[in-house]
Design a protein around this motif. Structure first.
Motif, PDB file in Angstrom:
ATOM      1  N   PHE A   1      27.812  40.151  26.856  1.00 40.69           N
ATOM      2  CA  PHE A   1      27.610  38.717  26.643  1.00 40.69           C
ATOM      3  C   PHE A   1      26.319  38.276  27.308  1.00 40.69           C
ATOM      4  CE2 PHE A   1      30.177  38.951  30.524  1.00 40.69           C
ATOM      5  CZ  PHE A   1      29.510  38.101  31.384  1.00 40.69           C
ATOM      6  N   ALA A   2      25.857  37.101  26.920  1.00 40.69           N
ATOM      7  CA  ALA A   2      24.679  36.495  27.540  1.00 40.69           C
ATOM      8  C   ALA A   2      24.962  35.009  27.727  1.00 40.69           C
ATOM      9  CB  ALA A   2      23.454  36.689  26.664  1.00 40.69           C
ATOM     10  N   ILE A   3      24.606  34.486  28.896  1.00 38.08           N
ATOM     11  CA  ILE A   3      24.779  33.061  29.198  1.00 38.08           C
ATOM     12  C   ILE A   3      23.420  32.521  29.617  1.00 38.08           C
ATOM     13  CG2 ILE A   3      25.934  31.356  30.639  1.00 38.08           C
ATOM     14  CD1 ILE A   3      28.189  33.417  31.041  1.00 38.08           C
ATOM     15  N   PRO A   4      22.873  31.575  28.858  1.00 35.08           N
ATOM     16  CA  PRO A   4      21.578  31.003  29.218  1.00 35.08           C
ATOM     17  C   PRO A   4      21.639  30.288  30.565  1.00 35.08           C
ATOM     18  CG  PRO A   4      22.255  30.302  27.006  1.00 35.08           C
ATOM     19  CD  PRO A   4      23.421  30.999  27.632  1.00 35.08           C
ATOM     20  N   GLY A   5      20.524  30.276  31.274  1.00 34.65           N
ATOM     21  CA  GLY A   5      20.452  29.570  32.549  1.00 34.65           C
ATOM     22  C   GLY A   5      20.840  28.112  32.393  1.00 34.65           C
ATOM     23  N   GLY A   6      21.617  27.586  33.318  1.00 37.98           N
ATOM     24  CA  GLY A   6      22.040  26.201  33.305  1.00 37.98           C
ATOM     25  C   GLY A   6      23.267  25.918  32.455  1.00 37.98           C
ATOM     26  N   ALA A   7      23.726  26.911  31.684  1.00 39.85           N
ATOM     27  CA  ALA A   7      24.894  26.718  30.820  1.00 39.85           C
ATOM     28  C   ALA A   7      26.180  26.892  31.623  1.00 39.85           C
ATOM     29  CB  ALA A   7      24.875  27.714  29.666  1.00 39.85           C
ATOM     30  N   VAL A   8      27.239  26.262  31.149  1.00 40.84           N
ATOM     31  CA  VAL A   8      28.556  26.393  31.757  1.00 40.84           C
ATOM     32  C   VAL A   8      29.487  27.022  30.726  1.00 40.84           C
ATOM     33  CG1 VAL A   8      30.515  25.154  32.746  1.00 40.84           C
ATOM     34  CG2 VAL A   8      28.183  24.372  33.201  1.00 40.84           C
ATOM     35  N   HIS A   9      30.195  28.065  31.130  1.00 41.04           N
ATOM     36  CA  HIS A   9      31.111  28.764  30.226  1.00 41.04           C
ATOM     37  C   HIS A   9      32.416  29.054  30.940  1.00 41.04           C
ATOM     38  CE1 HIS A   9      28.489  29.845  26.800  1.00 41.04           C
ATOM     39  NE2 HIS A   9      27.559  29.614  27.684  1.00 41.04           N
ATOM     40  N   ALA A  10      33.469  29.255  30.165  1.00 37.65           N
ATOM     41  CA  ALA A  10      34.772  29.657  30.701  1.00 37.65           C
ATOM     42  C   ALA A  10      34.997  31.121  30.348  1.00 37.65           C
ATOM     43  CB  ALA A  10      35.882  28.807  30.096  1.00 37.65           C
ATOM     44  N   LEU A  11      35.757  31.806  31.171  1.00 34.81           N
ATOM     45  CA  LEU A  11      36.077  33.203  30.941  1.00 34.81           C
ATOM     46  C   LEU A  11      37.555  33.324  30.588  1.00 34.81           C
ATOM     47  CD1 LEU A  11      35.269  36.187  31.053  1.00 34.81           C
ATOM     48  CD2 LEU A  11      35.813  36.133  33.492  1.00 34.81           C
ATOM     49  N   LEU A  12      37.840  33.731  29.358  1.00 39.04           N
ATOM     50  CA  LEU A  12      39.206  33.961  28.899  1.00 39.04           C
ATOM     51  C   LEU A  12      39.275  35.406  28.455  1.00 39.04           C
ATOM     52  CD1 LEU A  12      39.556  30.781  26.672  1.00 39.04           C
ATOM     53  CD2 LEU A  12      40.345  31.075  29.019  1.00 39.04           C
ATOM     54  N   TYR A  13      40.065  36.207  29.175  1.00 40.33           N
ATOM     55  CA  TYR A  13      40.083  37.642  28.879  1.00 40.33           C
ATOM     56  C   TYR A  13      41.350  38.255  29.424  1.00 40.33           C
ATOM     57  CZ  TYR A  13      38.636  42.534  28.787  1.00 40.33           C
ATOM     58  OH  TYR A  13      38.556  43.871  28.539  1.00 40.33           O
ATOM     59  N   GLY A  14      42.212  38.737  28.587  1.00 46.66           N
ATOM     60  CA  GLY A  14      43.355  39.561  28.970  1.00 46.66           C
ATOM     61  C   GLY A  14      44.183  39.073  30.140  1.00 46.66           C
ATOM     62  N   GLU A  15      44.599  40.015  30.954  1.00 46.25           N
ATOM     63  CA  GLU A  15      45.469  39.746  32.088  1.00 46.25           C
ATOM     64  C   GLU A  15      44.670  39.295  33.311  1.00 46.25           C
ATOM     65  OE1 GLU A  15      48.159  42.953  32.879  1.00 46.25           O
ATOM     66  OE2 GLU A  15      48.429  43.357  30.742  1.00 46.25           O
ATOM     67  N   ARG A  16      45.363  38.649  34.239  1.00 48.73           N
ATOM     68  CA  ARG A  16      44.725  38.110  35.440  1.00 48.73           C
ATOM     69  C   ARG A  16      43.944  39.185  36.210  1.00 48.73           C
ATOM     70  NH1 ARG A  16      47.824  37.859  39.953  1.00 48.73           N
ATOM     71  NH2 ARG A  16      46.424  37.663  41.686  1.00 48.73           N
ATOM     72  N   ARG A  17      44.532  40.335  36.374  1.00 47.90           N
ATOM     73  CA  ARG A  17      43.869  41.414  37.116  1.00 47.90           C
ATOM     74  C   ARG A  17      42.576  41.856  36.426  1.00 47.90           C
ATOM     75  NH1 ARG A  17      41.347  43.417  40.758  1.00 47.90           N
ATOM     76  NH2 ARG A  17      41.313  45.651  40.981  1.00 47.90           N
ATOM     77  N   GLU A  18      42.579  41.880  35.098  1.00 49.46           N
ATOM     78  CA  GLU A  18      41.371  42.250  34.365  1.00 49.46           C
ATOM     79  C   GLU A  18      40.266  41.226  34.591  1.00 49.46           C
ATOM     80  OE1 GLU A  18      43.136  42.385  30.513  1.00 49.46           O
ATOM     81  OE2 GLU A  18      43.471  44.548  30.593  1.00 49.46           O
ATOM     82  N   VAL A  19      40.628  39.947  34.570  1.00 46.25           N
ATOM     83  CA  VAL A  19      39.648  38.883  34.795  1.00 46.25           C
ATOM     84  C   VAL A  19      39.104  38.976  36.212  1.00 46.25           C
ATOM     85  CG1 VAL A  19      39.302  36.386  34.937  1.00 46.25           C
ATOM     86  CG2 VAL A  19      40.640  37.351  33.070  1.00 46.25           C
ATOM     87  N   GLU A  20      39.982  39.163  37.196  1.00 48.84           N
ATOM     88  CA  GLU A  20      39.540  39.300  38.584  1.00 48.84           C
ATOM     89  C   GLU A  20      38.588  40.482  38.733  1.00 48.84           C
ATOM     90  OE1 GLU A  20      42.952  39.662  41.087  1.00 48.84           O
ATOM     91  OE2 GLU A  20      43.551  37.584  40.793  1.00 48.84           O
ATOM     92  N   SER A  21      38.923  41.603  38.112  1.00 50.66           N
ATOM     93  CA  SER A  21      38.085  42.794  38.204  1.00 50.66           C
ATOM     94  C   SER A  21      36.730  42.560  37.538  1.00 50.66           C
ATOM     95  CB  SER A  21      38.798  43.988  37.573  1.00 50.66           C
ATOM     96  OG  SER A  21      38.077  45.168  37.830  1.00 50.66           O
ATOM     97  N   LEU A  22      36.724  41.859  36.407  1.00 52.48           N
ATOM     98  CA  LEU A  22      35.458  41.561  35.738  1.00 52.48           C
ATOM     99  C   LEU A  22      34.582  40.669  36.611  1.00 52.48           C
ATOM    100  CD1 LEU A  22      33.537  41.700  33.358  1.00 52.48           C
ATOM    101  CD2 LEU A  22      34.861  39.877  32.261  1.00 52.48           C
ATOM    102  N   VAL A  23      35.148  39.623  37.169  1.00 54.68           N
ATOM    103  CA  VAL A  23      34.383  38.731  38.043  1.00 54.68           C
ATOM    104  C   VAL A  23      33.894  39.491  39.275  1.00 54.68           C
ATOM    105  CG1 VAL A  23      34.535  36.687  39.539  1.00 54.68           C
ATOM    106  CG2 VAL A  23      35.467  36.623  37.211  1.00 54.68           C
ATOM    107  N   ASN A  24      34.758  40.324  39.868  1.00 56.75           N
ATOM    108  CA  ASN A  24      34.354  41.110  41.038  1.00 56.75           C
ATOM    109  C   ASN A  24      33.250  42.105  40.694  1.00 56.75           C
ATOM    110  OD1 ASN A  24      36.132  39.784  42.727  1.00 56.75           O
ATOM    111  ND2 ASN A  24      37.728  41.305  42.509  1.00 56.75           N
ATOM    112  N   THR A  25      33.312  42.676  39.508  1.00 59.12           N
ATOM    113  CA  THR A  25      32.266  43.617  39.082  1.00 59.12           C
ATOM    114  C   THR A  25      30.957  42.879  38.848  1.00 59.12           C
ATOM    115  OG1 THR A  25      33.926  45.066  38.094  1.00 59.12           O
ATOM    116  CG2 THR A  25      31.660  45.388  37.389  1.00 59.12           C
TER     117      THR A  25
END
Length: 83
Positions: free
Chosen positions: A24-48
């Motif tokens: 994915f790509a997020i332009p500078g200054g943009a705000v986005h939400a992250l919706l992806y699978g299970e809670r642990r997967e989201v935590e791992s993605l953010v931590n990575t």
């Protein structure tokens, strides 16, 4: 491109893929939400993305330049993920 870009990101834990081929790509200054699978997967993605966990494959770019895990973690710690 100004902003953050992720390509081919993969995380492995205890021999199994937590996630793979995240792009994915997020332009500078943009705000986005992250919706992806299970809670642990989201935590791992953010931590990575932040450098807290090690990716098995892939790239994280900020303003078109690669950032090491240490650089990502340092920028998060001081609240400066922007360029």
């Amino acid at each position: 491109m100004k902003g953050i870009a992720v390509s081919g990101l993969r995380r492995v834990y205890e021999g199994r893929d937590v996630f793979r081929d995240i792009n994915f790509a997020i332009p500078g200054g943009a705000v986005h939400a992250l919706l992806y699978g299970e809670r642990r997967e989201v935590e791992s993605l953010v931590n990575t993305l932040s450098g807290s966990e090690r990716e098995a494959e892939g790239k994280v770019l900020l303003d078109g330049r690669p950032l090491s895990r240490g650089e990502r973690a340092r920028r998060i710690a001081v609240g400066r993920l922007q360029g």
